[in-house]
Design a protein around this motif. Sequence first.
Motif, PDB file in Angstrom:
ATOM      1  N   SER A  49       0.837  -1.203   0.000  1.00 41.04           N
ATOM      2  CA  SER A  49       0.000   0.000   0.000  1.00 41.04           C
ATOM      3  C   SER A  49       0.868   1.247   0.000  1.00 41.04           C
ATOM      4  CB  SER A  49      -0.919   0.030   1.220  1.00 41.04           C
ATOM      5  OG  SER A  49      -1.849  -1.006   1.160  1.00 41.04           O
ATOM      6  N   TYR A  50       1.913   1.230   0.816  1.00 40.94           N
ATOM      7  CA  TYR A  50       2.832   2.376   0.875  1.00 40.94           C
ATOM      8  C   TYR A  50       3.502   2.584  -0.481  1.00 40.94           C
ATOM      9  CZ  TYR A  50       6.819   5.238   2.188  1.00 40.94           C
ATOM     10  OH  TYR A  50       7.761   6.234   2.247  1.00 40.94           O
ATOM     11  N   ASP A  51       3.969   1.504  -1.088  1.00 40.31           N
ATOM     12  CA  ASP A  51       4.609   1.597  -2.411  1.00 40.31           C
ATOM     13  C   ASP A  51       3.629   2.134  -3.448  1.00 40.31           C
ATOM     14  OD1 ASP A  51       6.926   0.605  -1.269  1.00 40.31           O
ATOM     15  OD2 ASP A  51       6.650  -1.446  -2.042  1.00 40.31           O
ATOM     16  N   ALA A  52       2.387   1.655  -3.386  1.00 44.37           N
ATOM     17  CA  ALA A  52       1.369   2.127  -4.330  1.00 44.37           C
ATOM     18  C   ALA A  52       1.090   3.612  -4.110  1.00 44.37           C
ATOM     19  CB  ALA A  52       0.082   1.313  -4.177  1.00 44.37           C
ATOM     20  N   LEU A  53       1.029   4.016  -2.838  1.00 50.13           N
ATOM     21  CA  LEU A  53       0.818   5.428  -2.526  1.00 50.13           C
ATOM     22  C   LEU A  53       2.003   6.273  -2.983  1.00 50.13           C
ATOM     23  CD1 LEU A  53      -0.850   5.301   1.003  1.00 50.13           C
ATOM     24  CD2 LEU A  53      -1.884   6.074  -1.131  1.00 50.13           C
ATOM     25  N   GLN A  54       3.210   5.751  -2.780  1.00 46.89           N
ATOM     26  CA  GLN A  54       4.406   6.462  -3.244  1.00 46.89           C
ATOM     27  C   GLN A  54       4.378   6.634  -4.755  1.00 46.89           C
ATOM     28  OE1 GLN A  54       5.777   8.101  -0.709  1.00 46.89           O
ATOM     29  NE2 GLN A  54       7.836   7.483  -1.306  1.00 46.89           N
ATOM     30  N   LEU A  55       4.004   5.578  -5.477  1.00 50.45           N
ATOM     31  CA  LEU A  55       3.913   5.630  -6.929  1.00 50.45           C
ATOM     32  C   LEU A  55       2.846   6.638  -7.357  1.00 50.45           C
ATOM     33  CD1 LEU A  55       4.846   4.478  -9.648  1.00 50.45           C
ATOM     34  CD2 LEU A  55       3.065   2.733  -9.406  1.00 50.45           C
ATOM     35  N   GLU A  56       1.691   6.575  -6.724  1.00 49.92           N
ATOM     36  CA  GLU A  56       0.613   7.523  -7.025  1.00 49.92           C
ATOM     37  C   GLU A  56       1.054   8.956  -6.735  1.00 49.92           C
ATOM     38  OE1 GLU A  56      -3.098   9.006  -8.140  1.00 49.92           O
ATOM     39  OE2 GLU A  56      -2.279   7.008  -8.439  1.00 49.92           O
ATOM     40  N   PHE A  57       1.747   9.150  -5.609  1.00 51.03           N
ATOM     41  CA  PHE A  57       2.257  10.469  -5.257  1.00 51.03           C
ATOM     42  C   PHE A  57       3.238  10.965  -6.312  1.00 51.03           C
ATOM     43  CE2 PHE A  57       5.475  13.118  -3.155  1.00 51.03           C
ATOM     44  CZ  PHE A  57       4.670  14.156  -2.711  1.00 51.03           C
ATOM     45  N   GLN A  58       4.136  10.090  -6.726  1.00 48.81           N
ATOM     46  CA  GLN A  58       5.119  10.449  -7.748  1.00 48.81           C
ATOM     47  C   GLN A  58       4.425  10.795  -9.070  1.00 48.81           C
ATOM     48  OE1 GLN A  58       7.927   7.334  -8.585  1.00 48.81           O
ATOM     49  NE2 GLN A  58       9.518   8.795  -9.186  1.00 48.81           N
ATOM     50  N   GLN A  59       3.414  10.023  -9.439  1.00 46.65           N
ATOM     51  CA  GLN A  59       2.661  10.308 -10.670  1.00 46.65           C
ATOM     52  C   GLN A  59       1.943  11.652 -10.557  1.00 46.65           C
ATOM     53  OE1 GLN A  59       0.218   6.806 -10.952  1.00 46.65           O
ATOM     54  NE2 GLN A  59       1.763   5.629 -12.087  1.00 46.65           N
ATOM     55  N   GLN A  60       1.362  11.921  -9.397  1.00 45.96           N
ATOM     56  CA  GLN A  60       0.673  13.193  -9.190  1.00 45.96           C
ATOM     57  C   GLN A  60       1.661  14.362  -9.233  1.00 45.96           C
ATOM     58  OE1 GLN A  60      -2.604  13.773  -9.123  1.00 45.96           O
ATOM     59  NE2 GLN A  60      -2.971  11.593  -9.432  1.00 45.96           N
ATOM     60  N   GLN A  61       2.853  14.148  -8.659  1.00 46.06           N
ATOM     61  CA  GLN A  61       3.889  15.182  -8.707  1.00 46.06           C
ATOM     62  C   GLN A  61       4.291  15.462 -10.158  1.00 46.06           C
ATOM     63  OE1 GLN A  61       3.918  16.799  -5.626  1.00 46.06           O
ATOM     64  NE2 GLN A  61       6.115  16.940  -5.971  1.00 46.06           N
ATOM     65  N   GLU A  62       4.482  14.408 -10.953  1.00 48.76           N
ATOM     66  CA  GLU A  62       4.845  14.578 -12.360  1.00 48.76           C
ATOM     67  C   GLU A  62       3.732  15.291 -13.127  1.00 48.76           C
ATOM     68  OE1 GLU A  62       5.744  10.608 -13.626  1.00 48.76           O
ATOM     69  OE2 GLU A  62       7.645  10.549 -12.527  1.00 48.76           O
ATOM     70  N   LEU A  63       2.489  14.911 -12.826  1.00 48.50           N
ATOM     71  CA  LEU A  63       1.345  15.573 -13.466  1.00 48.50           C
ATOM     72  C   LEU A  63       1.317  17.055 -13.098  1.00 48.50           C
ATOM     73  CD1 LEU A  63      -1.309  15.375 -15.104  1.00 48.50           C
ATOM     74  CD2 LEU A  63      -2.468  14.810 -12.952  1.00 48.50           C
ATOM     75  N   LEU A  64       1.550  17.343 -11.839  1.00 47.55           N
ATOM     76  CA  LEU A  64       1.584  18.730 -11.378  1.00 47.55           C
ATOM     77  C   LEU A  64       2.704  19.503 -12.069  1.00 47.55           C
ATOM     78  CD1 LEU A  64       0.496  20.888  -9.428  1.00 47.55           C
ATOM     79  CD2 LEU A  64       2.120  20.024  -7.730  1.00 47.55           C
ATOM     80  N   GLU A  65       3.874  18.887 -12.196  1.00 50.13           N
ATOM     81  CA  GLU A  65       4.990  19.544 -12.882  1.00 50.13           C
ATOM     82  C   GLU A  65       4.663  19.794 -14.341  1.00 50.13           C
ATOM     83  OE1 GLU A  65       8.469  17.178 -12.209  1.00 50.13           O
ATOM     84  OE2 GLU A  65       8.398  17.509 -10.042  1.00 50.13           O
ATOM     85  N   ARG A  66       4.028  18.826 -15.028  1.00 49.98           N
ATOM     86  CA  ARG A  66       3.631  19.018 -16.430  1.00 49.98           C
ATOM     87  C   ARG A  66       2.629  20.149 -16.552  1.00 49.98           C
ATOM     88  NH1 ARG A  66       3.458  13.354 -16.578  1.00 49.98           N
ATOM     89  NH2 ARG A  66       1.187  13.359 -16.474  1.00 49.98           N
ATOM     90  N   ARG A  67       1.662  20.169 -15.644  1.00 55.35           N
ATOM     91  CA  ARG A  67       0.652  21.229 -15.681  1.00 55.35           C
ATOM     92  C   ARG A  67       1.279  22.593 -15.397  1.00 55.35           C
ATOM     93  NH1 ARG A  67      -4.673  18.447 -12.885  1.00 55.35           N
ATOM     94  NH2 ARG A  67      -5.139  17.068 -14.635  1.00 55.35           N
ATOM     95  N   ASN A  68       2.218  22.635 -14.465  1.00 55.09           N
ATOM     96  CA  ASN A  68       2.896  23.898 -14.169  1.00 55.09           C
ATOM     97  C   ASN A  68       3.704  24.379 -15.375  1.00 55.09           C
ATOM     98  OD1 ASN A  68       1.899  24.292 -11.589  1.00 55.09           O
ATOM     99  ND2 ASN A  68       3.606  23.242 -10.595  1.00 55.09           N
ATOM    100  N   ARG A  69       4.385  23.441 -16.064  1.00 52.85           N
ATOM    101  CA  ARG A  69       5.122  23.823 -17.278  1.00 52.85           C
ATOM    102  C   ARG A  69       4.161  24.337 -18.342  1.00 52.85           C
ATOM    103  NH1 ARG A  69       8.172  19.188 -16.042  1.00 52.85           N
ATOM    104  NH2 ARG A  69       6.949  17.917 -17.459  1.00 52.85           N
ATOM    105  N   LYS A  70       3.041  23.633 -18.524  1.00 56.09           N
ATOM    106  CA  LYS A  70       2.045  24.051 -19.515  1.00 56.09           C
ATOM    107  C   LYS A  70       1.482  25.425 -19.141  1.00 56.09           C
ATOM    108  CE  LYS A  70      -0.610  23.284 -23.052  1.00 56.09           C
ATOM    109  NZ  LYS A  70      -0.099  23.302 -24.404  1.00 56.09           N
ATOM    110  N   LEU A  71       1.192  25.626 -17.878  1.00 54.68           N
ATOM    111  CA  LEU A  71       0.685  26.910 -17.401  1.00 54.68           C
ATOM    112  C   LEU A  71       1.699  28.019 -17.667  1.00 54.68           C
ATOM    113  CD1 LEU A  71      -1.576  28.422 -15.913  1.00 54.68           C
ATOM    114  CD2 LEU A  71      -0.439  27.819 -13.775  1.00 54.68           C
ATOM    115  N   GLN A  72       2.983  27.740 -17.424  1.00 50.72           N
ATOM    116  CA  GLN A  72       4.020  28.737 -17.687  1.00 50.72           C
ATOM    117  C   GLN A  72       4.104  29.032 -19.186  1.00 50.72           C
ATOM    118  OE1 GLN A  72       5.571  30.484 -15.307  1.00 50.72           O
ATOM    119  NE2 GLN A  72       6.318  31.716 -16.998  1.00 50.72           N
ATOM    120  N   GLU A  73       3.983  28.003 -20.020  1.00 50.98           N
ATOM    121  CA  GLU A  73       3.985  28.217 -21.473  1.00 50.98           C
ATOM    122  C   GLU A  73       2.822  29.118 -21.878  1.00 50.98           C
ATOM    123  OE1 GLU A  73       3.874  24.431 -23.475  1.00 50.98           O
ATOM    124  OE2 GLU A  73       5.768  23.778 -22.590  1.00 50.98           O
TER     125      GLU A  73
END
Length: 157
Positions: A49-73
């Motif tokens: 469960s912890y590993d799955a949460l870590q993976l989900e957190f990492q995916q959400q962080q990457e999504l947030l970074e992509r959205r922030n880059r898109k927003l900056q563009e």
Amino acid sequence: AAGTGDTGGEVSGHPSERCSGSDSIDPGEKNEGTLDTSVRLRMEGLQQSYDALQLEFQQQQELLERRNRKLQEIRNQIHAKDLQLSALRHEIRIKDALLSCLQDEERQHFEIEDFELQTLLEKALSPLTAILTRQMGTAGREDQAAVQHGTPNLSAR
């Protein structure tokens, strides 16, 4: 002994069975093994469960970074469009000012041309007016003379 499930009472079974090292498992030991397995399985489940949460957190962080880059563009594009719009507005103001100056010059040019045309027409019509005035004066005198003599003047008409 504490935690072993042994109550300190008599051990059932033949004394030779206890000492012989047979494969029989004491119910307390079996219970302990089950607890260990249960805890181990629970820990493994929690780790998954912890590993799955870590993976989900990492995916959400990457999504947030992509959205922030898109927003900056998008912000950069909006800023560029804003600059283009400001430049176009400035260009329009300059062209409006130039057009106004040209219209003023053209108006003045036409006023000067109108004045010059009027002056030329007056100069051209002056002699014609003088000629017509003389002819009318001559015709008027002839008419008066004819009236005085009683004969109509047909040549002036």
